[in-house]
Motif scaffolding. Structure first.
Motif, PDB file in Angstrom:
ATOM      1  N   PRO A 150      10.705  43.504  -5.413  1.00 25.14           N
ATOM      2  CA  PRO A 150      11.580  44.421  -4.677  1.00 25.14           C
ATOM      3  C   PRO A 150      12.880  43.762  -4.236  1.00 25.14           C
ATOM      4  O   PRO A 150      12.897  42.602  -3.829  1.00 25.14           O
ATOM      5  N   THR A 151      13.949  44.513  -4.323  1.00 24.60           N
ATOM      6  CA  THR A 151      15.240  44.088  -3.797  1.00 24.60           C
ATOM      7  C   THR A 151      15.905  45.320  -3.195  1.00 24.60           C
ATOM      8  O   THR A 151      15.686  46.439  -3.661  1.00 24.60           O
ATOM      9  N   LYS A 152      16.674  45.108  -2.120  1.00 20.85           N
ATOM     10  CA  LYS A 152      17.246  46.250  -1.414  1.00 20.85           C
ATOM     11  C   LYS A 152      18.532  45.858  -0.721  1.00 20.85           C
ATOM     12  O   LYS A 152      18.814  44.687  -0.523  1.00 20.85           O
ATOM     13  N   GLY A 153      19.292  46.875  -0.345  1.00 14.40           N
ATOM     14  CA  GLY A 153      20.498  46.677   0.437  1.00 14.40           C
ATOM     15  C   GLY A 153      20.636  47.820   1.425  1.00 14.40           C
ATOM     16  O   GLY A 153      20.634  48.991   1.027  1.00 14.40           O
ATOM     17  N   ASP A 154      20.699  47.487   2.718  1.00 14.98           N
ATOM     18  CA  ASP A 154      20.785  48.521   3.752  1.00 14.98           C
ATOM     19  C   ASP A 154      22.209  49.038   3.959  1.00 14.98           C
ATOM     20  O   ASP A 154      22.386  50.137   4.468  1.00 14.98           O
ATOM     21  N   ASP A 155      23.207  48.238   3.614  1.00 16.84           N
ATOM     22  CA  ASP A 155      24.608  48.616   3.776  1.00 16.84           C
ATOM     23  C   ASP A 155      24.886  49.189   5.164  1.00 16.84           C
ATOM     24  O   ASP A 155      25.514  50.229   5.328  1.00 16.84           O
ATOM     25  N   GLY A 156      24.352  48.501   6.196  1.00 12.68           N
ATOM     26  CA  GLY A 156      24.614  48.897   7.577  1.00 12.68           C
ATOM     27  C   GLY A 156      23.657  49.928   8.138  1.00 12.68           C
ATOM     28  O   GLY A 156      23.694  50.233   9.320  1.00 12.68           O
ATOM     29  N   GLU A 157      22.779  50.465   7.321  1.00 12.05           N
ATOM     30  CA  GLU A 157      21.793  51.467   7.763  1.00 12.05           C
ATOM     31  C   GLU A 157      20.439  50.755   7.848  1.00 12.05           C
ATOM     32  O   GLU A 157      19.564  50.918   7.006  1.00 12.05           O
ATOM     33  N   ALA A 158      20.287  49.924   8.885  1.00  9.46           N
ATOM     34  CA  ALA A 158      19.142  49.019   9.018  1.00  9.46           C
ATOM     35  C   ALA A 158      17.807  49.718   8.802  1.00  9.46           C
ATOM     36  O   ALA A 158      17.512  50.728   9.424  1.00  9.46           O
ATOM     37  N   GLY A 159      17.023  49.178   7.871  1.00 10.38           N
ATOM     38  CA  GLY A 159      15.695  49.688   7.585  1.00 10.38           C
ATOM     39  C   GLY A 159      15.625  50.726   6.485  1.00 10.38           C
ATOM     40  O   GLY A 159      14.549  51.014   5.960  1.00 10.38           O
ATOM     41  N   ALA A 160      16.748  51.295   6.103  1.00  9.56           N
ATOM     42  CA  ALA A 160      16.737  52.382   5.111  1.00  9.56           C
ATOM     43  C   ALA A 160      16.356  51.875   3.717  1.00  9.56           C
ATOM     44  O   ALA A 160      15.680  52.583   2.964  1.00  9.56           O
ATOM     45  N   GLY A 161      16.773  50.666   3.368  1.00 12.15           N
ATOM     46  CA  GLY A 161      16.415  50.112   2.059  1.00 12.15           C
ATOM     47  C   GLY A 161      14.913  49.970   1.903  1.00 12.15           C
ATOM     48  O   GLY A 161      14.356  50.242   0.834  1.00 12.15           O
ATOM     49  N   MET A 162      14.236  49.568   2.981  1.00  8.78           N
ATOM     50  CA  MET A 162      12.786  49.414   2.923  1.00  8.78           C
ATOM     51  C   MET A 162      12.085  50.763   2.757  1.00  8.78           C
ATOM     52  O   MET A 162      11.047  50.857   2.100  1.00  8.78           O
ATOM     53  N   VAL A 163      12.652  51.819   3.302  1.00  9.61           N
ATOM     54  CA  VAL A 163      12.099  53.164   3.105  1.00  9.61           C
ATOM     55  C   VAL A 163      12.101  53.487   1.602  1.00  9.61           C
ATOM     56  O   VAL A 163      11.111  54.005   1.060  1.00  9.61           O
ATOM     57  N   ILE A 164      13.193  53.172   0.938  1.00  6.85           N
ATOM     58  CA  ILE A 164      13.291  53.432  -0.501  1.00  6.85           C
ATOM     59  C   ILE A 164      12.287  52.573  -1.268  1.00  6.85           C
ATOM     60  O   ILE A 164      11.594  53.060  -2.163  1.00  6.85           O
ATOM     61  N   VAL A 165      12.187  51.288  -0.902  1.00 11.45           N
ATOM     62  CA  VAL A 165      11.231  50.388  -1.565  1.00 11.45           C
ATOM     63  C   VAL A 165       9.819  50.951  -1.466  1.00 11.45           C
ATOM     64  O   VAL A 165       9.080  51.010  -2.456  1.00 11.45           O
ATOM     65  N   ARG A 166       9.425  51.375  -0.277  1.00 14.25           N
ATOM     66  CA  ARG A 166       8.059  51.900  -0.096  1.00 14.25           C
ATOM     67  C   ARG A 166       7.805  53.124  -0.964  1.00 14.25           C
ATOM     68  O   ARG A 166       6.712  53.285  -1.518  1.00 14.25           O
ATOM     69  N   MET A 167       8.795  53.979  -1.077  1.00 11.80           N
ATOM     70  CA  MET A 167       8.628  55.172  -1.912  1.00 11.80           C
ATOM     71  C   MET A 167       8.532  54.797  -3.392  1.00 11.80           C
ATOM     72  O   MET A 167       7.735  55.375  -4.136  1.00 11.80           O
ATOM     73  N   LEU A 168       9.317  53.821  -3.821  1.00 15.83           N
ATOM     74  CA  LEU A 168       9.232  53.348  -5.201  1.00 15.83           C
ATOM     75  C   LEU A 168       7.862  52.733  -5.477  1.00 15.83           C
ATOM     76  O   LEU A 168       7.283  52.944  -6.552  1.00 15.83           O
ATOM     77  N   GLU A 169       7.342  51.981  -4.507  1.00 13.91           N
ATOM     78  CA  GLU A 169       6.013  51.383  -4.662  1.00 13.91           C
ATOM     79  C   GLU A 169       4.941  52.459  -4.810  1.00 13.91           C
ATOM     80  O   GLU A 169       4.070  52.363  -5.674  1.00 13.91           O
ATOM     81  N   ARG A 170       5.000  53.478  -3.968  1.00 11.53           N
ATOM     82  CA  ARG A 170       4.012  54.561  -4.038  1.00 11.53           C
ATOM     83  C   ARG A 170       4.056  55.278  -5.389  1.00 11.53           C
ATOM     84  O   ARG A 170       3.030  55.694  -5.914  1.00 11.53           O
ATOM     85  N   GLU A 171       5.259  55.431  -5.928  1.00 13.68           N
ATOM     86  CA  GLU A 171       5.424  56.101  -7.221  1.00 13.68           C
ATOM     87  C   GLU A 171       5.170  55.156  -8.397  1.00 13.68           C
ATOM     88  O   GLU A 171       5.155  55.598  -9.545  1.00 13.68           O
ATOM     89  N   GLU A 172       5.030  53.855  -8.097  1.00 10.83           N
ATOM     90  CA  GLU A 172       4.872  52.819  -9.123  1.00 10.83           C
ATOM     91  C   GLU A 172       6.030  52.863 -10.120  1.00 10.83           C
ATOM     92  O   GLU A 172       5.840  52.710 -11.333  1.00 10.83           O
ATOM     93  N   LEU A 173       7.227  53.082  -9.581  1.00  2.00           N
ATOM     94  CA  LEU A 173       8.439  53.148 -10.401  1.00  2.00           C
ATOM     95  C   LEU A 173       9.154  51.805 -10.327  1.00  2.00           C
ATOM     96  O   LEU A 173       9.623  51.400  -9.262  1.00  2.00           O
ATOM     97  N   THR A 174       9.203  51.112 -11.461  1.00  2.00           N
ATOM     98  CA  THR A 174       9.880  49.818 -11.509  1.00  2.00           C
ATOM     99  C   THR A 174      11.124  49.921 -12.379  1.00  2.00           C
ATOM    100  O   THR A 174      11.273  50.847 -13.177  1.00  2.00           O
ATOM    101  N   ASP A 175      11.987  48.941 -12.192  1.00  2.00           N
ATOM    102  CA  ASP A 175      13.216  48.828 -12.980  1.00  2.00           C
ATOM    103  C   ASP A 175      14.061  50.095 -12.907  1.00  2.00           C
ATOM    104  O   ASP A 175      14.596  50.577 -13.913  1.00  2.00           O
TER     105      ASP A 175
END
Length: 116
Positions: A58-83
């Motif tokens: 996983p890699t992410k960037g919040d761009d000033g919206e602290a914690g939002a990147g991790m929300v996206i990561v978790r959703m990608l993990e649940r969907e098992e969507l890589t790359d």
């Protein structure tokens, strides 16, 4: 880059979602640069993004919206969507949204995933 455009508005803030398949960090950076060539996205308050790379995890960037990147990561993990890079864009409307901003990120990501 697939741009679904504006998904929702709340108290003046506007949200959009975009995404594209990627294989590495260089492709992520190139996709973000391409997105920001659009003046509207370049002027956005936040372009929060995440991807889960087969080579690198996983890699992410919040761009000033602290914690939002991790929300996206978790959703990608649940969907098992890589790359696949997903970018949630927010144009700040002048009022703080508190925790609602995370629900809006989820709504945008869900809209993108449903459109795949």
């Amino acid at each position: 880059m697939r741009q679904l455009g504006q998904i929702l508005t709340d108290r003046g803030s506007k949200y959009a979602v975009s995404g594209v398949p990627v294989k590495n960090r260089a492709e992520i950076d190139a996709a973000l640069k391409q997105l920001k060539r659009d003046k509207a996205y370049a002027k956005a308050t936040h372009n929060t993004w995440a991807a889960i790379l087969t080579e690198g995890g996983p890699t992410k960037g919040d761009d000033g919206e602290a914690g939002a990147g991790m929300v996206i990561v978790r959703m990608l993990e649940r969907e098992e969507l890589t790359d696949h890079l997903i970018v949630v864009t927010r144009w700040y409307g002048g009022k703080h949204l508190g925790g609602d901003r995370f629900r809006h990120v989820q709504t945008c990501v869900r809209s993108y995933l449903d459109a795949l």
